[in-house]
Every structure is written in structure tokens, then in C-alpha cells.
Design a protein around this motif. Structure first.
Motif, PDB file in Angstrom:
ATOM      1  N   MET A   1      -0.634   7.083  -0.864  1.00  0.00           N
ATOM      2  CA  MET A   1      -0.444   5.689  -1.244  1.00  0.00           C
ATOM      3  C   MET A   1      -0.724   4.761  -0.066  1.00  0.00           C
ATOM      4  O   MET A   1      -1.262   3.669  -0.260  1.00  0.00           O
ATOM      5  N   GLU A   2      -0.334   5.193   1.148  1.00  0.00           N
ATOM      6  CA  GLU A   2      -0.569   4.353   2.317  1.00  0.00           C
ATOM      7  C   GLU A   2      -2.059   4.167   2.569  1.00  0.00           C
ATOM      8  O   GLU A   2      -2.506   3.086   2.974  1.00  0.00           O
ATOM      9  N   LEU A   3      -2.831   5.235   2.327  1.00  0.00           N
ATOM     10  CA  LEU A   3      -4.277   5.148   2.526  1.00  0.00           C
ATOM     11  C   LEU A   3      -4.900   4.154   1.546  1.00  0.00           C
ATOM     12  O   LEU A   3      -5.790   3.381   1.921  1.00  0.00           O
ATOM     13  N   LEU A   4      -4.414   4.141   0.329  1.00  0.00           N
ATOM     14  CA  LEU A   4      -4.932   3.213  -0.671  1.00  0.00           C
ATOM     15  C   LEU A   4      -4.634   1.759  -0.290  1.00  0.00           C
ATOM     16  O   LEU A   4      -5.505   0.891  -0.377  1.00  0.00           O
ATOM     17  N   VAL A   5      -3.408   1.502   0.159  1.00  0.00           N
ATOM     18  CA  VAL A   5      -3.039   0.140   0.550  1.00  0.00           C
ATOM     19  C   VAL A   5      -3.820  -0.284   1.801  1.00  0.00           C
ATOM     20  O   VAL A   5      -4.325  -1.402   1.878  1.00  0.00           O
ATOM     21  N   ALA A   6      -3.948   0.612   2.773  1.00  0.00           N
ATOM     22  CA  ALA A   6      -4.692   0.292   3.989  1.00  0.00           C
ATOM     23  C   ALA A   6      -6.170   0.041   3.678  1.00  0.00           C
ATOM     24  O   ALA A   6      -6.785  -0.864   4.245  1.00  0.00           O
ATOM     25  N   THR A   7      -6.735   0.822   2.767  1.00  0.00           N
ATOM     26  CA  THR A   7      -8.125   0.619   2.372  1.00  0.00           C
ATOM     27  C   THR A   7      -8.294  -0.718   1.648  1.00  0.00           C
ATOM     28  O   THR A   7      -9.282  -1.438   1.873  1.00  0.00           O
ATOM     29  N   GLY A   8      -7.351  -1.047   0.797  1.00  0.00           N
ATOM     30  CA  GLY A   8      -7.405  -2.341   0.105  1.00  0.00           C
ATOM     31  C   GLY A   8      -7.310  -3.515   1.063  1.00  0.00           C
ATOM     32  O   GLY A   8      -8.045  -4.498   0.937  1.00  0.00           O
ATOM     33  N   ILE A   9      -6.413  -3.417   2.048  1.00  0.00           N
ATOM     34  CA  ILE A   9      -6.285  -4.480   3.051  1.00  0.00           C
ATOM     35  C   ILE A   9      -7.568  -4.588   3.866  1.00  0.00           C
ATOM     36  O   ILE A   9      -8.063  -5.680   4.139  1.00  0.00           O
ATOM     37  N   GLY A  10      -8.120  -3.443   4.245  1.00  0.00           N
ATOM     38  CA  GLY A  10      -9.375  -3.445   5.008  1.00  0.00           C
ATOM     39  C   GLY A  10     -10.529  -4.021   4.213  1.00  0.00           C
ATOM     40  O   GLY A  10     -11.360  -4.767   4.746  1.00  0.00           O
ATOM     41  N   ALA A  11     -10.607  -3.693   2.925  1.00  0.00           N
ATOM     42  CA  ALA A  11     -11.687  -4.208   2.079  1.00  0.00           C
ATOM     43  C   ALA A  11     -11.559  -5.722   1.893  1.00  0.00           C
ATOM     44  O   ALA A  11     -12.561  -6.454   1.952  1.00  0.00           O
ATOM     45  N   LEU A  12     -10.334  -6.210   1.675  1.00  0.00           N
ATOM     46  CA  LEU A  12     -10.128  -7.654   1.540  1.00  0.00           C
ATOM     47  C   LEU A  12     -10.474  -8.381   2.839  1.00  0.00           C
ATOM     48  O   LEU A  12     -11.101  -9.452   2.813  1.00  0.00           O
ATOM     49  N   THR A  13     -10.090  -7.796   3.970  1.00  0.00           N
ATOM     50  CA  THR A  13     -10.391  -8.411   5.251  1.00  0.00           C
ATOM     51  C   THR A  13     -11.894  -8.424   5.514  1.00  0.00           C
ATOM     52  O   THR A  13     -12.452  -9.437   5.953  1.00  0.00           O
ATOM     53  N   PHE A  42      -0.598  -7.161   3.566  1.00  0.00           N
ATOM     54  CA  PHE A  42      -0.166  -6.538   4.813  1.00  0.00           C
ATOM     55  C   PHE A  42       1.315  -6.822   5.083  1.00  0.00           C
ATOM     56  O   PHE A  42       2.071  -5.918   5.427  1.00  0.00           O
ATOM     57  N   LEU A  43       1.742  -8.082   4.929  1.00  0.00           N
ATOM     58  CA  LEU A  43       3.153  -8.420   5.134  1.00  0.00           C
ATOM     59  C   LEU A  43       4.048  -7.692   4.134  1.00  0.00           C
ATOM     60  O   LEU A  43       5.127  -7.213   4.485  1.00  0.00           O
ATOM     61  N   PHE A  44       3.600  -7.619   2.906  1.00  0.00           N
ATOM     62  CA  PHE A  44       4.385  -6.951   1.872  1.00  0.00           C
ATOM     63  C   PHE A  44       4.491  -5.450   2.152  1.00  0.00           C
ATOM     64  O   PHE A  44       5.547  -4.849   1.960  1.00  0.00           O
ATOM     65  N   ALA A  45       3.405  -4.846   2.629  1.00  0.00           N
ATOM     66  CA  ALA A  45       3.427  -3.412   2.912  1.00  0.00           C
ATOM     67  C   ALA A  45       4.248  -3.088   4.156  1.00  0.00           C
ATOM     68  O   ALA A  45       4.848  -2.010   4.242  1.00  0.00           O
ATOM     69  N   MET A  46       4.308  -3.999   5.110  1.00  0.00           N
ATOM     70  CA  MET A  46       5.072  -3.755   6.332  1.00  0.00           C
ATOM     71  C   MET A  46       6.573  -3.885   6.107  1.00  0.00           C
ATOM     72  O   MET A  46       7.349  -3.528   6.987  1.00  0.00           O
ATOM     73  N   GLY A  47       6.976  -4.368   4.948  1.00  0.00           N
ATOM     74  CA  GLY A  47       8.395  -4.538   4.668  1.00  0.00           C
ATOM     75  C   GLY A  47       9.109  -3.268   4.286  1.00  0.00           C
ATOM     76  O   GLY A  47      10.316  -3.271   4.071  1.00  0.00           O
ATOM     77  N   ARG A  48       8.391  -2.146   4.192  1.00  0.00           N
ATOM     78  CA  ARG A  48       8.971  -0.846   3.803  1.00  0.00           C
ATOM     79  C   ARG A  48       9.828  -0.989   2.550  1.00  0.00           C
ATOM     80  O   ARG A  48      11.038  -0.779   2.566  1.00  0.00           O
ATOM     81  N   LEU A  49       9.175  -1.376   1.482  1.00  0.00           N
ATOM     82  CA  LEU A  49       9.887  -1.587   0.229  1.00  0.00           C
ATOM     83  C   LEU A  49      10.343  -0.263  -0.357  1.00  0.00           C
ATOM     84  O   LEU A  49       9.610   0.716  -0.354  1.00  0.00           O
ATOM     85  N   ALA A  50      11.543  -0.243  -0.860  1.00  0.00           N
ATOM     86  CA  ALA A  50      12.088   0.946  -1.505  1.00  0.00           C
ATOM     87  C   ALA A  50      12.009   0.740  -3.013  1.00  0.00           C
ATOM     88  O   ALA A  50      12.319  -0.338  -3.529  1.00  0.00           O
ATOM     89  N   ILE A  51      11.589   1.772  -3.732  1.00  0.00           N
ATOM     90  CA  ILE A  51      11.439   1.682  -5.180  1.00  0.00           C
ATOM     91  C   ILE A  51      12.815   1.730  -5.835  1.00  0.00           C
ATOM     92  O   ILE A  51      13.674   2.530  -5.480  1.00  0.00           O
TER      93      ILE A  51
END
Length: 135
Positions: A1-13, A42-51
Motif C-alpha cells: 500500500m505504501e508503494l502505491l501511495v508513494a507512486t501516486g504522489i510521485g506521479a502527481l508531482t 503526502f500530508l495525509f499519508a504522513m499522519g499514520r492514519l489508523a483504520i
């Protein structure tokens, strides 16, 4: 999941930076929007959200989510929406005044006509006009 979010952030950037280097105003506006979305994710992902964890602390709950990243992202969304609206209005005004939506429209017009402006010569505006007249 982290790879998907990091790839999405990288693609948007990457898309945002690419669009910022375009010579038209509309792609620049979309590029700025993409960059703001990338920062929000990025800010939302760095918040370590718990499900399934509440954002408010109570004594009977063992795990809770930090509400600060959520508040920051919500505030950033509102600010970026307002700034995007302002930039769109400024771009529309510039298009209506100049007839061209290029980012460097004035510099292109000056270079095509062969005129030099005060900023090109380093002189004050009155001195540049006097030097063009031969005074």
C-alpha cells in the motif's frame, strides 16, 4: 500500500512539474493544482492514519488517529481552491487584455518588434523612452 501511495504522489508531482513548464496559462494552473493535490496526499499519508480508529481521544479507546493531519489537509484543500479560483481569474484577465494566453506573451511581443524595455536595458522608464527617440 505504501508503494502505491508513494507512486501516486510521485506521479502527481511529476505531472505538476511538467505542466508548470508549459508556455500556456491553463496547463500551468492545472500543474499547480496537481502539486497541491500531491502535497495534500503526502500530508495525509504522513499522519499514520489508523483504520477504524476515532480521531478523538477517550479513555476506553486504546488506538486513535491523530486529527492534526486531517485538519491540515482540510485547510489546505480550502486554501488551494481559493488560490486556484484567483489564478483562473487572473489568467482570464490577462488573456482578455493581451489576446494571448502564453506565459511570456509580453516578452515575445517585445522581441518580435525589436523594442527594448526599461527592464531590458536597466534604465529607468523615462530614460529608455528617451534613448529610443535618440535624445
Amino acid at each position: 500500500m505504501e508503494l502505491l501511495v508513494a507512486t501516486g504522489i510521485g506521479a502527481l508531482t511529476a505531472a505538476g512539474v511538467y505542466l508548470l513548464f508549459r508556455a500556456q496559462t491553463f496547463p500551468v494552473i492545472i500543474g499547480l493544482a496537481f502539486l497541491s493535490y500531491a502535497v495534500n496526499v503526502f500530508l495525509f499519508a504522513m499522519g499514520r492514519l489508523a483504520i477504524d480508529a476515532p480521531p478523538i481521544y477517550s479513555p476506553d479507546v486504546k488506538v486513535y488517529t491523530d486529527p492534526l493531519p486531517q485538519a491540515l489537509v482540510l485547510t489546505a484543500i480550502v486554501i488551494s481552491f481559493g488560490m486556484t479560483a484567483l489564478i483562473v481569474v487572473l489568467a482570464l484577465r490577462g488573456f482578455l487584455e493581451s489576446g494571448d494566453d502564453g506565459v511570456g506573451a509580453r516578452e515575445r511581443a517585445d522581441s518580435e518588434s525589436g523594442r527594448t524595455t526599461a527592464t531590458d536595458t536597466g534604465l529607468e522608464p523615462g530614460a529608455a523612452a528617451a534613448s529610443e527617440r535618440g535624445v
